[in-house]
Write an enzyme that holds these catalytic residues in place. Sequence first.
Site, PDB file in Angstrom:
ATOM      1  N   ARG A   1       7.737 -45.990  31.636  1.00 27.90           N
ATOM      2  CA  ARG A   1       9.158 -46.159  31.273  1.00 27.90           C
ATOM      3  C   ARG A   1       9.863 -44.797  31.157  1.00 27.90           C
ATOM      4  O   ARG A   1       9.338 -43.859  30.564  1.00 27.90           O
ATOM      5  CB  ARG A   1       9.243 -46.911  29.943  1.00 27.90           C
TER       6      ARG A   1
ATOM      7  N   GLY B   1      19.713 -42.342  21.645  1.00 25.69           N
ATOM      8  CA  GLY B   1      19.843 -43.757  21.289  1.00 25.69           C
ATOM      9  C   GLY B   1      19.003 -44.618  22.201  1.00 25.69           C
ATOM     10  O   GLY B   1      18.075 -44.125  22.856  1.00 25.69           O
TER      11      GLY B   1
ATOM     12  N   THR C   1      15.427 -37.849  19.373  1.00 26.30           N
ATOM     13  CA  THR C   1      15.596 -36.983  20.550  1.00 26.30           C
ATOM     14  C   THR C   1      16.405 -35.739  20.156  1.00 26.30           C
ATOM     15  O   THR C   1      17.157 -35.787  19.187  1.00 26.30           O
ATOM     16  CB  THR C   1      16.371 -37.802  21.611  1.00 26.30           C
TER      17      THR C   1
END
Length: 348
Positions: A243, A267, A215
């Site tokens: 999701r 994370g 990310t």
Amino acid sequence: MHRHTCFTLIFTFTMLLMMNACNSPSGQQTTGTPTNGQAVPEYAIVIHGGAGTITKANMTPEKEKAYTEALNKALDTGEEVLKNGGTALEAVEKTLMYLEDNPLFNAGKGAVLTNSETCELDASIMDGSDQNAGAVAGVKHVKNPIRAAIAVMKNSPHVMMAGTGADQFALEQGLDTVSNEYFFTERRLESIRKARAREEKTGMTGRRHDEKFGTVGCVALDKNGNLAAGTSTGGMTNKRWGRVGDSPIIGAGTYADNATCGISCTGHGEYFIRYTVAADVAHRMAYLGESVEEAANFVVNEKLDEKGGSGGLIAMDAKGNVAMPFNTEGMYRGYARPGERVVKIYKD
Ligand code: ASP
């Protein structure tokens, strides 16, 4: 009033004032100096490109060079905006657009794929000067999701939009849209196919411990002393059922408040949502008087770690102090202040 009584009163009052100053939580920590020991910098920027199993052993010199170059270019992009008097928001936008367009990272082009081989992207932004915020989740067509998040913040009465509605809004806002395949890369197609094969063989779903996250995030401090933070991601490889991770959730993956700090996380999103990781860092600073470094280290290396969550974050206060803790083996990260530049990948 008797002279002696008057003196006693003045003395007591002065003592009380002094004691109060010593006990004040901000007096304790806010030295007003950035980590390099200099005065508050004119501007500052900190970025991450994801955390995970990033070790020297599983990195080739070419890969290391490519990531280092990309992180430096991202910092150059943000610095350019800030040097020329641009706002923290503009710096975060431009820096994250660069990282979204770079296929090395799990955001925009090069995002990870879902179980049904699509890219569903999440992004968020927060302005530390007024705590205005915007986010999009599960978008499939807006080329730069961070721009859509900014449009939600600036041009709508909402904070978060999801799915087709968010893509429709981006289109109406005149943002560039692309086919979903634009985001695909060979590398990510290979990963999803491997992940699915593994799942069929072992019957196990969910995240593996040796995953890299990828990310991207940025926190900037501009010449007016304002902070902004943003995060953009493709989420988790093999995700399904729509999701959504922490990245587009204000308080979980992104947070900014001039009074404390700006934060962007990376994370295992489910943990970051459950423990409102980004907000926790800012709140520790506000309520406990901790420095940005103390708060960020505690949240990542003690709290998150204890709960079994893996990842890291970048955080910066309005004085340009930076923290970049992570509990994985590595995190693509870096920061810049006038005359100062740090780019790192592995643990020190
Ligand atoms: N936090 C992101 C998510 O769970 C993934 C990442 O940081 O790489 O969606």
